[in-house]
Write a protein that holds these residues in place. Structure first.
Motif, PDB file in Angstrom:
ATOM      1  N   ARG A  74       0.840  -1.205   0.000  1.00 51.34           N
ATOM      2  CA  ARG A  74       0.000   0.000   0.000  1.00 51.34           C
ATOM      3  C   ARG A  74       0.871   1.250   0.000  1.00 51.34           C
ATOM      4  O   ARG A  74       0.654   2.182  -0.785  1.00 51.34           O
ATOM      5  CB  ARG A  74      -0.936  -0.010   1.217  1.00 51.34           C
ATOM      6  N   ILE A  75       1.872   1.267   0.849  1.00 51.69           N
ATOM      7  CA  ILE A  75       2.770   2.416   0.958  1.00 51.69           C
ATOM      8  C   ILE A  75       3.551   2.606  -0.343  1.00 51.69           C
ATOM      9  O   ILE A  75       3.706   3.728  -0.838  1.00 51.69           O
ATOM     10  CB  ILE A  75       3.717   2.237   2.159  1.00 51.69           C
ATOM     11  N   VAL A  76       4.032   1.525  -0.917  1.00 49.13           N
ATOM     12  CA  VAL A  76       4.810   1.603  -2.151  1.00 49.13           C
ATOM     13  C   VAL A  76       3.958   2.112  -3.304  1.00 49.13           C
ATOM     14  O   VAL A  76       4.416   2.903  -4.131  1.00 49.13           O
ATOM     15  CB  VAL A  76       5.466   0.243  -2.465  1.00 49.13           C
ATOM     16  N   SER A  77       2.704   1.705  -3.365  1.00 48.91           N
ATOM     17  CA  SER A  77       1.809   2.192  -4.419  1.00 48.91           C
ATOM     18  C   SER A  77       1.688   3.715  -4.360  1.00 48.91           C
ATOM     19  O   SER A  77       1.786   4.398  -5.389  1.00 48.91           O
ATOM     20  CB  SER A  77       0.438   1.532  -4.287  1.00 48.91           C
ATOM     21  N   LYS A 126       3.718   9.313  -6.365  1.00 46.11           N
ATOM     22  CA  LYS A 126       4.422  10.584  -6.133  1.00 46.11           C
ATOM     23  C   LYS A 126       5.692  10.682  -6.973  1.00 46.11           C
ATOM     24  O   LYS A 126       6.006  11.747  -7.510  1.00 46.11           O
ATOM     25  CB  LYS A 126       4.727  10.746  -4.650  1.00 46.11           C
ATOM     26  N   ILE A 127       6.414   9.588  -7.081  1.00 48.22           N
ATOM     27  CA  ILE A 127       7.634   9.586  -7.897  1.00 48.22           C
ATOM     28  C   ILE A 127       7.285   9.889  -9.354  1.00 48.22           C
ATOM     29  O   ILE A 127       7.929  10.718  -9.997  1.00 48.22           O
ATOM     30  CB  ILE A 127       8.371   8.234  -7.762  1.00 48.22           C
ATOM     31  N   ALA A 177      16.228  12.459  -1.476  1.00 52.39           N
ATOM     32  CA  ALA A 177      15.998  13.635  -0.636  1.00 52.39           C
ATOM     33  C   ALA A 177      14.525  14.054  -0.591  1.00 52.39           C
ATOM     34  O   ALA A 177      14.159  14.884   0.248  1.00 52.39           O
ATOM     35  CB  ALA A 177      16.848  14.801  -1.125  1.00 52.39           C
ATOM     36  N   GLN A 178      13.696  13.503  -1.471  1.00 50.42           N
ATOM     37  CA  GLN A 178      12.285  13.894  -1.527  1.00 50.42           C
ATOM     38  C   GLN A 178      11.570  13.468  -0.236  1.00 50.42           C
ATOM     39  O   GLN A 178      11.862  12.403   0.317  1.00 50.42           O
ATOM     40  CB  GLN A 178      11.588  13.271  -2.735  1.00 50.42           C
ATOM     41  N   PRO A 179      10.612  14.252   0.246  1.00 47.55           N
ATOM     42  CA  PRO A 179       9.942  13.906   1.508  1.00 47.55           C
ATOM     43  C   PRO A 179       9.224  12.556   1.453  1.00 47.55           C
ATOM     44  O   PRO A 179       9.208  11.826   2.444  1.00 47.55           O
ATOM     45  CB  PRO A 179       8.971  15.066   1.746  1.00 47.55           C
ATOM     46  N   GLU A 195      10.236   9.521   3.934  1.00 46.03           N
ATOM     47  CA  GLU A 195       9.243   8.866   4.791  1.00 46.03           C
ATOM     48  C   GLU A 195       9.289   7.350   4.606  1.00 46.03           C
ATOM     49  O   GLU A 195       9.259   6.595   5.577  1.00 46.03           O
ATOM     50  CB  GLU A 195       7.844   9.399   4.484  1.00 46.03           C
ATOM     51  N   PHE A 196       9.368   6.900   3.347  1.00 48.86           N
ATOM     52  CA  PHE A 196       9.461   5.468   3.076  1.00 48.86           C
ATOM     53  C   PHE A 196      10.716   4.878   3.707  1.00 48.86           C
ATOM     54  O   PHE A 196      10.659   3.865   4.421  1.00 48.86           O
ATOM     55  CB  PHE A 196       9.450   5.217   1.562  1.00 48.86           C
ATOM     56  N   LEU A 197      11.870   5.483   3.454  1.00 47.34           N
ATOM     57  CA  LEU A 197      13.133   4.959   3.965  1.00 47.34           C
ATOM     58  C   LEU A 197      13.175   4.970   5.489  1.00 47.34           C
ATOM     59  O   LEU A 197      13.684   4.025   6.110  1.00 47.34           O
ATOM     60  CB  LEU A 197      14.312   5.752   3.391  1.00 47.34           C
ATOM     61  N   ASP A 198      12.633   6.015   6.095  1.00 46.29           N
ATOM     62  CA  ASP A 198      12.663   6.138   7.551  1.00 46.29           C
ATOM     63  C   ASP A 198      11.736   5.146   8.245  1.00 46.29           C
ATOM     64  O   ASP A 198      11.932   4.839   9.433  1.00 46.29           O
ATOM     65  CB  ASP A 198      12.298   7.562   7.980  1.00 46.29           C
TER      66      ASP A 198
END
Length: 102
Positions: free
Chosen positions: A21-24, A29-30, A69-71, A75-78
């Protein structure tokens, strides 16, 4: 051009569902905002329901740095450790290809 492959091994099926879900949302956004990200493809692995493969192609190493660096990427990486038990990143050298810029 700069490319990489990432394998994510997820904790369990619940984590896989939330990760997907998060990756979708991330890919949306990408696609809308990152001109230097040429390919950002995500795939479940056939026969391994807890594995995901990302194939990423950027105009340059700088474009990867901009992406990271994109927010939405931060958020995904963090937060990915909530879902991911192991990650493997492989940076790729240029090679013959169809569909990619020369």
């Amino acid at each position: 051009m700069f490319a990489l492959v990432v394998r994510f091994d997820l904790h369990d099926l619940a984590a896989a569902t939330e990760f997907d879900r998060i990756v979708s949302a991330l890919v949306t956004k990408i696609a809308a905002n990152e001109r230097g990200t040429l390919v950002y493809a995500t795939h479940p692995v056939e026969g391994d329901p807890l594995a995901r493969i990302f194939y990423e192609v950027y105009e340059s190493r700088t474009a990867l740095d901009v992406h990271e660096a994109q927010p939405w990427t931060r958020e995904f990486l963090d937060n990915r450790d909530k879902y991911v038990r192991d990650v493997r990143v492989e940076f790729l050298s240029d090679g013959p290809a169809k569909g990619l810029p020369a």
